[in-house]
Motif scaffolding. Structure first.
Motif, PDB file in Angstrom:
ATOM      1  N   GLU A 372       0.836  -1.198   0.000  1.00  0.00           N
ATOM      2  CA  GLU A 372       0.000   0.000   0.000  1.00  0.00           C
ATOM      3  C   GLU A 372       0.873   1.250   0.000  1.00  0.00           C
ATOM      4  O   GLU A 372       0.552   2.244  -0.675  1.00  0.00           O
ATOM      5  CB  GLU A 372      -0.923  -0.011   1.219  1.00  0.00           C
ATOM      6  CG  GLU A 372      -2.055  -1.031   1.091  1.00  0.00           C
ATOM      7  CD  GLU A 372      -2.876  -1.166   2.363  1.00  0.00           C
ATOM      8  OE1 GLU A 372      -4.005  -1.670   2.283  1.00  0.00           O
ATOM      9  OE2 GLU A 372      -2.384  -0.762   3.443  1.00  0.00           O
ATOM     10  N   THR A 373       1.991   1.210   0.721  1.00  0.00           N
ATOM     11  CA  THR A 373       2.919   2.341   0.717  1.00  0.00           C
ATOM     12  C   THR A 373       3.547   2.528  -0.653  1.00  0.00           C
ATOM     13  O   THR A 373       3.800   3.663  -1.085  1.00  0.00           O
ATOM     14  CB  THR A 373       4.013   2.135   1.784  1.00  0.00           C
ATOM     15  OG1 THR A 373       3.397   1.929   3.055  1.00  0.00           O
ATOM     16  CG2 THR A 373       4.934   3.347   1.873  1.00  0.00           C
ATOM     17  N   GLU A 376       1.033   4.464  -2.536  1.00  0.00           N
ATOM     18  CA  GLU A 376       1.014   5.842  -2.036  1.00  0.00           C
ATOM     19  C   GLU A 376       2.231   6.620  -2.503  1.00  0.00           C
ATOM     20  O   GLU A 376       2.188   7.853  -2.614  1.00  0.00           O
ATOM     21  CB  GLU A 376       0.959   5.830  -0.507  1.00  0.00           C
ATOM     22  CG  GLU A 376      -0.352   5.278   0.052  1.00  0.00           C
ATOM     23  CD  GLU A 376      -0.243   4.899   1.527  1.00  0.00           C
ATOM     24  OE1 GLU A 376       0.835   5.151   2.126  1.00  0.00           O
ATOM     25  OE2 GLU A 376      -1.216   4.333   2.076  1.00  0.00           O
ATOM     26  N   SER A 377       3.316   5.910  -2.813  1.00  0.00           N
ATOM     27  CA  SER A 377       4.560   6.545  -3.252  1.00  0.00           C
ATOM     28  C   SER A 377       4.646   6.663  -4.770  1.00  0.00           C
ATOM     29  O   SER A 377       5.691   7.032  -5.301  1.00  0.00           O
ATOM     30  CB  SER A 377       5.762   5.740  -2.733  1.00  0.00           C
ATOM     31  OG  SER A 377       5.730   5.629  -1.324  1.00  0.00           O
ATOM     32  N   ASN A 380       2.792   2.700  -9.237  1.00  0.00           N
ATOM     33  CA  ASN A 380       1.572   2.078  -9.771  1.00  0.00           C
ATOM     34  C   ASN A 380       1.629   1.808 -11.265  1.00  0.00           C
ATOM     35  O   ASN A 380       0.595   1.538 -11.882  1.00  0.00           O
ATOM     36  CB  ASN A 380       0.362   2.967  -9.468  1.00  0.00           C
ATOM     37  CG  ASN A 380       0.453   4.320 -10.155  1.00  0.00           C
ATOM     38  OD1 ASN A 380       1.488   4.675 -10.732  1.00  0.00           O
ATOM     39  ND2 ASN A 380      -0.619   5.083 -10.088  1.00  0.00           N
ATOM     40  N   GLN A 408      -5.907  -1.358  -2.130  1.00  0.00           N
ATOM     41  CA  GLN A 408      -5.880  -1.513  -0.683  1.00  0.00           C
ATOM     42  C   GLN A 408      -6.535  -2.835  -0.331  1.00  0.00           C
ATOM     43  O   GLN A 408      -7.221  -3.440  -1.157  1.00  0.00           O
ATOM     44  CB  GLN A 408      -6.613  -0.360   0.013  1.00  0.00           C
ATOM     45  CG  GLN A 408      -8.067  -0.224  -0.377  1.00  0.00           C
ATOM     46  CD  GLN A 408      -8.729   0.999   0.245  1.00  0.00           C
ATOM     47  OE1 GLN A 408      -8.096   1.764   0.960  1.00  0.00           O
ATOM     48  NE2 GLN A 408     -10.003   1.185  -0.027  1.00  0.00           N
TER      49      GLN A 408
END
Length: 674
Positions: A372-373, A376-377, A380, A408
């Protein structure tokens, strides 16, 4: 009026591409697997091409048929597998988890059915089928290609679209099938552009840069020209003639600056060659191992359109991997500008402490948070998941696929859903508890949450310690240099003691977990749920047995080595024999799980190779017998095979043939285990 799907239902798609036809064949297979033979005609499934977002689909009822609308191959493929999953009940991991099927007469599809796709969290996502030694020599229905077709089907069923179809040039036989099935192709980081290895093409020449630049470029151009290109993620880079830094075979490049300069020059040239043939084609660079170090030091300059692939350490943590005794743990969470992705392991092979034939023993909550981090970073664009031989790792692969789809995950909820889907609702809470206990009993060999030992720890470290004792000879106590990553102990005896204190209690923990798994398995069988019991034995049960037996063998190796250092050669021989039995029983546990379609699946365990651990124990037995029973090899014969009144009577050395090591070992067991 609802429409009726029967085994006679057909997919109508006269203009379908070859890739879509593979999925149509799979759906027809699933219709016949899940529905009874029928003389009545079932409603048709019509594939309708229309303008839609990439990879999206809509399944709905229109008049007397089921309509699947999509705008591209991926949309049709995902839609076909959605019909299989949602209407026929064929789960995404049906094959790997031996899903049973009970045929129904038909399926009623309500008028208001809507199966719709949603955007994925990751653009390019899929598996790297790496270290695929279990798949290589295994056949399904006597077909060596069918395991690979089922693997690629699984990528699609989990929502993936990308694959590296094998390790380096071993993947070439499967490359064409992956292309035919329409997947995006990425290449092993050790084989940039999918080109032939220089040393394979020019075995008489040294692979040096820039001396051989023209020949290297010829190989790259050959690879670019041979590839269809439109569904390729081109890997750029330059490693040695294997999965090693190039400077190991060309020691002229001693500074980070010179190494970064060469890599920058080569990657830029490769990028130019790809773009000249396939303008706009996505290109990636794996920031893996030594390349990560150079990139973070600002010594690697990449074309701005190149996608950077950030890699975990093989244990699920986004830090640089340990290489031999070098473990700087450089943070590798994606950062900086540009498009980014990850190369992430559920299976790893490091000849030290990784998991390859067992489920990763790290907390899935931690792994999910790490991923998930990543999102977020900004990581993707590409997710390449090292899935090796698929079957031992399906639980974590299902969690990761949910993340690449949704971005998520609630791990507890996903785990319970997974268990109920494949094991059923009976005793699902107990099975969930067993999954949790699995990562709780793992060996913490270091200070970080990802420092949990895979099954290689119970095999490679034990073999290294045996090797060092044999290398040292009778009196030396030099430490094994290769084990400095594990402990800085200055002597072999201290390394042995350190290792023993890790593996001996862990073997007991895994034994207790194995007993709990066996108890639940028996309860499932007693209630008639034999399928769930067998799946539990095949998955978590087998991983636990591999750890239990390997670690018990490792603990006995330590006892054998400690006895040898004290010149108690009889007990050294005896403990080495007991260790060999544990490793042999570990191999037997794998082979016992080869029922039905899985016949031969575990036969080629040649990387962790518990059989080799048993063989190395055999070498230790021969060595210490030589020291303790040589040169005439009659003393242990007398002690363990002669009656008491003859042991010390020396008229002749012996009256019978000398016993083999196995015969002496079994005589010891009779004497000492009476």
């Amino acid at each position: 009026m609802p429409i009726i799907i029967r085994s006679t239902t057909k997919c109508l798609a006269p203009n379908a591409s070859p890739a879509v036809r593979f999925a149509i064949e799979d759906l027809h297979r699933d219709l016949h697997r899940t529905l009874e033979p029928s003389q009545s005609e079932g409603a048709s499934i019509e594939l309708v091409q229309q303008q839609m977002a990439a990879e999206s689909y809509l399944v709905s009822v229109q008049h007397d048929s089921l309509k699947l609308r999509a705008g591209d191959d991926f949309g049709f493929i995902y839609g076909l597998y959605a019909i299989s999953r949602e209407l026929l009940g064929v789960h995404d991991l049906w094959f790997w988890n031996d899903q049973p099927f009970e045929q129904r007469a038909e399926v009623e599809v309500p008028d208001d059915l809507k199966l719709t796709s949603k955007p994925n969290a990751v653009r390019f996502r899929g598996f790297f089928i790496n270290d695929e030694v279990l798949l290589e020599n295994w056949r399904v229905s006597n077909d060596p290609n069918l395991p690979w077709r089922l693997t690629f089907e699984t990528v699609y069923r989990l929502g993936g679209n990308t694959v590296i179809p094998g390790s380096g040039q071993r993947g070439e036989p499967h490359l064409q099938l992956a292309r035919q099935m329409g997947l995006y192709i990425n290449q092993h980081h050790a084989c940039p552009l999918g080109a032939r290895m220089f040393s394979a093409a020019y075995p008489q020449l040294e692979p040096k840069w820039p001396e051989q630049q023209e020949r290297f470029e010829g190989l790259w151009q050959e690879a670019v020209a041979a590839d269809p290109g439109h569904r390729t993620l081109w890997t750029l880079g330059f490693r040695g003639q294997g999965d090693t830094p190039f400077w190991q075979s060309d020691p002229r490049y001693t500074s980070d600056e010179s190494r970064g300069r060469v890599l920058t020059q080569i990657i830029t040239r490769q990028y130019q060659l790809v773009q000249a043939s396939w303008p706009g084609a996505p290109c990636v660079v794996y920031l893996y191992g030594e390349v990560m170090d150079l990139y973070c030091k600002g010594l690697l300059q990449l074309p701005k359109e190149v996608i950077t692939i950030w890699s975990d350490n093989g244990f699920g943590r986004m830090v640089s991997r340990r290489q031999e005794n070098w473990n700087p743990r450089i943070p590798s969470m994606p950062h900086g500008s540009g498009r980014k992705g990850i190369y992430y392991h559920v299976s790893f092979y490091d000849l030290q402490a990784a998991n390859h034939i067992t489920q990763l023993p790290n907390d899935p909550h931690r792994l999910a948070r790490e991923l998930e981090t990543v999102l977020e970073s900004g990581g993707n664009t590409v997710w390449i998941i090292n899935a090796s031989n698929i079957k031992p790792h399906v639980y974590l692969l299902s969690l990761i696929a949910a993340l690449w789809r949704d971005g998520q995950i609630d791990v507890d909820q996903a785990t319970h859903s997974y268990i109920q889907r494949y094991f059923g609702s009976e005793r699902s809470e107990q099975i969930a508890s067993l999954f949790e206990q699995y990562w709780r009993v793992a060996i913490p060999y270091g200070p970080h949450w990802d420092d949990h030992a895979g099954e290689q720890f119970g095999n490679y470290v034990a073999r290294t310690l045996i090797h060092q004792l044999l290398l040292n000879g009778r009196t030396a106590d030099d430490a094994a240099p290769a084990l400095a990553w594990m402990t800085q102990a200055p002597t072999l005896s201290q390394q042995i003691a350190y290792y023993y204190n890790l593996v001996e209690p862990a073997a007991a923990r895994y034994r207790q977990l194995g007993e709990r798994i066996t108890k639940v398995s028996i309860q499932l069988r007693q209630s008639g749920n034999r399928q769930a019991a067998r799946l539990l034995d095949d998955s978590l049960g087998l991983s636990t047995q591999i750890y239990r037996r390997s670690l018990a063998g490792a603990a006995l190796v330590c006892q054998a080595l400690q006895a040898a250092q004290k010149e108690d050669y009889q007990h050294a021989f005896y403990y080495a024999g007991l260790a060999r039995e544990q490793y042999q029983s570990c191999n037997a546990a794998m082979r016992e799980r080869e029922h039905g379609v899985w016949g031969g699946f575990w036969a080629n365990d040649c990387l962790t190779d518990v059989k080799e651990s048993a063989w190395v124990c055999t070498q230790l037995m021969g060595y210490v017998r030589c020291l303790g029973d040589g040169p005439h090899y009659n003393l242990w014969k007398r002690e363990f095979t002669y009656p008491a009144d003859e042991k010390n009577v020396y008229v002749l050395t012996n009256m019978e043939n000398h016993e083999t090591d196995d015969e002496i070992f079994h005589a010891m067991k009779r004497a000492w285990q009476a």
